[in-house]
Write an enzyme that holds these catalytic residues in place. Structure first.
Site, PDB file in Angstrom:
ATOM      1  N   TYR A 157      -3.120  -7.186  16.490  1.00 26.19           N
ATOM      2  CA  TYR A 157      -3.275  -6.271  15.342  1.00 26.19           C
ATOM      3  C   TYR A 157      -4.443  -5.318  15.574  1.00 26.19           C
ATOM      4  CZ  TYR A 157      -3.843  -4.741  10.488  1.00 26.19           C
ATOM      5  OH  TYR A 157      -3.945  -3.987   9.340  1.00 26.19           O
ATOM      6  N   LYS A 214      -4.486  -1.204  16.014  1.00 24.16           N
ATOM      7  CA  LYS A 214      -5.147  -0.327  15.041  1.00 24.16           C
ATOM      8  C   LYS A 214      -6.235   0.532  15.681  1.00 24.16           C
ATOM      9  CE  LYS A 214      -2.699  -1.369  11.380  1.00 24.16           C
ATOM     10  NZ  LYS A 214      -1.828  -0.354  10.750  1.00 24.16           N
ATOM     11  N   VAL A 246      -7.121  -5.670   1.751  1.00 25.61           N
ATOM     12  CA  VAL A 246      -6.560  -5.171   0.491  1.00 25.61           C
ATOM     13  C   VAL A 246      -5.897  -6.331  -0.224  1.00 25.61           C
ATOM     14  CG1 VAL A 246      -4.929  -3.549  -0.556  1.00 25.61           C
ATOM     15  CG2 VAL A 246      -6.166  -2.899   1.525  1.00 25.61           C
ATOM     16  N   ILE A 299       0.834  -1.205   0.000  1.00 18.04           N
ATOM     17  CA  ILE A 299       0.000   0.000   0.000  1.00 18.04           C
ATOM     18  C   ILE A 299       0.872   1.258   0.000  1.00 18.04           C
ATOM     19  CG2 ILE A 299      -1.691   1.283   1.374  1.00 18.04           C
ATOM     20  CD1 ILE A 299      -2.716  -1.479   2.386  1.00 18.04           C
ATOM     21  N   ASN A 303       2.405   4.888   7.392  1.00 18.43           N
ATOM     22  CA  ASN A 303       1.790   3.703   6.774  1.00 18.43           C
ATOM     23  C   ASN A 303       2.298   2.380   7.345  1.00 18.43           C
ATOM     24  OD1 ASN A 303       0.604   2.035   4.474  1.00 18.43           O
ATOM     25  ND2 ASN A 303       2.803   1.784   4.101  1.00 18.43           N
ATOM     26  N   VAL A 305      10.576   1.871  11.643  1.00 16.89           N
ATOM     27  CA  VAL A 305       9.880   2.964  12.337  1.00 16.89           C
ATOM     28  C   VAL A 305       9.756   2.745  13.845  1.00 16.89           C
ATOM     29  CG1 VAL A 305       8.539   3.659  10.312  1.00 16.89           C
ATOM     30  CG2 VAL A 305       7.574   1.968  11.903  1.00 16.89           C
TER      31      VAL A 305
HETATM   32  N1  LIG Z   1      -3.037  -5.287   3.285  1.00 17.62           N
HETATM   33  C1  LIG Z   1      -4.185  -5.173   3.909  1.00 17.62           C
HETATM   34  O1  LIG Z   1      -5.147  -5.909   3.672  1.00 17.62           O
HETATM   35  C2  LIG Z   1      -4.370  -4.078   4.926  1.00 17.62           C
HETATM   36  C3  LIG Z   1      -5.666  -3.859   5.448  1.00 17.62           C
HETATM   37  C4  LIG Z   1      -5.841  -2.864   6.389  1.00 17.62           C
HETATM   38  C5  LIG Z   1      -4.761  -2.093   6.810  1.00 17.62           C
HETATM   39  N2  LIG Z   1      -3.528  -2.327   6.294  1.00 17.62           N
HETATM   40  C6  LIG Z   1      -2.414  -1.483   6.782  1.00 17.62           C
HETATM   41  O2  LIG Z   1      -1.800  -0.805   5.697  1.00 17.62           O
HETATM   42  C7  LIG Z   1      -0.405  -0.633   5.958  1.00 17.62           C
HETATM   43  C8  LIG Z   1       0.418  -1.193   4.807  1.00 17.62           C
HETATM   44  O3  LIG Z   1       0.071  -2.555   4.635  1.00 17.62           O
HETATM   45  P1  LIG Z   1       0.675  -3.470   3.461  1.00 17.62           P
HETATM   46  O4  LIG Z   1      -0.319  -4.540   3.239  1.00 17.62           O
HETATM   47  O5  LIG Z   1       1.123  -2.630   2.328  1.00 17.62           O
HETATM   48  O6  LIG Z   1       1.953  -4.071   4.227  1.00 17.62           O
HETATM   49  P2  LIG Z   1       3.073  -5.102   3.719  1.00 17.62           P
HETATM   50  O7  LIG Z   1       3.099  -6.214   4.692  1.00 17.62           O
HETATM   51  O8  LIG Z   1       2.868  -5.404   2.277  1.00 17.62           O
HETATM   52  O9  LIG Z   1       4.410  -4.282   3.972  1.00 17.62           O
HETATM   53  C9  LIG Z   1       4.693  -3.117   3.259  1.00 17.62           C
HETATM   54  C10 LIG Z   1       6.085  -2.651   3.641  1.00 17.62           C
HETATM   55  O10 LIG Z   1       6.229  -2.418   5.053  1.00 17.62           O
HETATM   56  C11 LIG Z   1       7.588  -2.559   5.363  1.00 17.62           C
HETATM   57  N3  LIG Z   1       7.784  -2.620   6.809  1.00 17.62           N
HETATM   58  C12 LIG Z   1       7.401  -3.630   7.646  1.00 17.62           C
HETATM   59  N4  LIG Z   1       7.767  -3.336   8.904  1.00 17.62           N
HETATM   60  C13 LIG Z   1       8.379  -2.117   8.869  1.00 17.62           C
HETATM   61  C14 LIG Z   1       8.979  -1.295   9.857  1.00 17.62           C
HETATM   62  N5  LIG Z   1       9.033  -1.681  11.142  1.00 17.62           N
HETATM   63  N6  LIG Z   1       9.509  -0.115   9.481  1.00 17.62           N
HETATM   64  C15 LIG Z   1       9.496   0.263   8.180  1.00 17.62           C
HETATM   65  N7  LIG Z   1       8.945  -0.480   7.205  1.00 17.62           N
HETATM   66  C16 LIG Z   1       8.396  -1.667   7.541  1.00 17.62           C
HETATM   67  C17 LIG Z   1       7.935  -3.849   4.615  1.00 17.62           C
HETATM   68  O11 LIG Z   1       9.342  -3.976   4.469  1.00 17.62           O
HETATM   69  C18 LIG Z   1       7.203  -3.651   3.303  1.00 17.62           C
HETATM   70  O12 LIG Z   1       8.034  -3.079   2.315  1.00 17.62           O
HETATM   71  C19 LIG Z   1      -0.144  -1.312   7.313  1.00 17.62           C
HETATM   72  O13 LIG Z   1      -0.191  -0.368   8.348  1.00 17.62           O
HETATM   73  C20 LIG Z   1      -1.314  -2.297   7.418  1.00 17.62           C
HETATM   74  O14 LIG Z   1      -1.596  -2.647   8.759  1.00 17.62           O
HETATM   75  C21 LIG Z   1      -3.302  -3.304   5.360  1.00 17.62           C
END
Ligand SMILES: NC(=O)c1ccc[n+]([C@@H]2O[C@H](COP(=O)([O-])OP(=O)(O)OC[C@H]3O[C@@H](n4cnc5c(N)ncnc54)[C@H](O)[C@@H]3O)[C@@H](O)[C@H]2O)c1
Length: 260
Positions: free
Chosen positions: A155, A159, A188, A21, A89, A63
């Site tokens: 989780y 959130k 997502v 995302i 994010n 982070v």
């Molecule tokens: N994918 C979903 O279905 C979904 C749904 C609701 C909310 N979200 C939220 O959206 C955000 C992004 O989700 P996503 O699915 O793209 O995640 P993802 O698991 O695909 O990870 C995306 C990136 O986060 C990086 N990352 C992980 N831990 C990190 C840290 N401690 N510091 C810096 N970077 C870090 C990873 O290296 C990766 O490149 C998150 O906060 C997630 O909780 C995702």
């Protein structure tokens, strides 16, 4: 394609922007005219970012680590010359399982990345945003930030906490014109949710396809969100179109009222 005037010249830092995302949000911000920088904890992901979005500076930073976040903001000062928008994010899925099976270390790691990481970044962003143009913070929550999620207590708790952080900062910073909103994506589609579905199927002893179907059925619109759906909300929330929107939990979940 987004109109390049929406965020023309705005300086944005997106955490965890190397993939998923965060990458899609960064792409959309660039299309909308912003000058973007990202951090990520994955160096291989950052190397791929240079191919995907040439010109977007990437910084290796976790982070949840105070010293790495301090380094990140020093890099942002150099690369962007100021800050108008922070997109908090970064977030991890955390452990899947019944509460009595969860390890303390997994619980703490989830809160550390998903909540403390946003605090650490906001703390350093705010003094910079005060000098910025139409400043805004966007905190990534989840549909699990306003609903319970069986088997994903760490989780969901993290959130929900993001919503408390968002509303508190919106109240604290509103008089200075700094807006703070949260985005609550539903499931997502992408590698992360497929991994979550696989873990859940294993925990429940159910076929993967059955669990996957429950994820698409849980939205009234009958599909998972795309990363692009989330990116569009981020562009809106950061732009002047949302000039009077702050402290809000902005759901992008096709109307999801219960989570699988
Ligand atoms: N994918 C979903 O279905 C979904 C749904 C609701 C909310 N979200 C939220 O959206 C955000 C992004 O989700 P996503 O699915 O793209 O995640 P993802 O698991 O695909 O990870 C995306 C990136 O986060 C990086 N990352 C992980 N831990 C990190 C840290 N401690 N510091 C810096 N970077 C870090 C990873 O290296 C990766 O490149 C998150 O906060 C997630 O909780 C995702």
């Amino acid at each position: 394609m987004l109109e390049s005037r929406f965020l023309a010249g705005r300086r944005v830092l997106v955490t965890a922007g190397a993939s998923g995302i965060g990458l899609e949000i960064t792409r959309a911000f660039v299309e909308a005219g912003a000058l973007a920088m990202v951090c990520d904890a994955d160096s291989a992901g950052l190397a791929r970012l240079e191919q995907a979005l040439p010109g977007v500076h990437g910084c290796l930073a976790d982070v949840s680590d105070e010293a790495q976040v301090a380094h990140l903001f020093a890099e942002a000062d150099r690369s962007l010359g100021g800050l108008d928008i922070l997109v908090n994010n970064a977030g991890i899925a955390g452990p899947t399982g019944a509460v009595e099976t969860l390890a303390l270390a997994d619980w703490e790691r989830t809160l550390s990345v998903n909540l403390t990481g946003q605090f650490l970044c906001a703390r350093l962003a705010v003094p910079r945003l005060r000098q910025g143009r139409c400043p805004a913070i966007i905190n990534m929550s989840s549909a699990a930030g306003h609903l319970g999620m069986p088997g994903r207590a760490a989780y969901s708790a993290s959130k929900w906490a993001v919503i408390g952080l968002t509303k508190s900062l919106a109240l604290e910073l509103g008089h200075e014109g700094i807006r703070v909103n949260a985005i609550l994506p539903g499931a997502v589609d992408g590698p992360r949710i497929q991994a979550v579905i696989a873990a859940k199927a294993q925990a429940l002893g159910q076929p993967v396809q059955e669990v996957a179907r429950s994820y698409t059925r849980q939205a009234a619109l009958g599909r998972m969100a795309t990363a692009r759906d989330i990116a569009h909300m981020a562009v809106f929330a950061a732009s002047d179109l949302a000039a009077h929107v702050t402290g809000q939990a902005l759901a992008v979940d096709g109307l999801t009222q219960a989570l699988s």
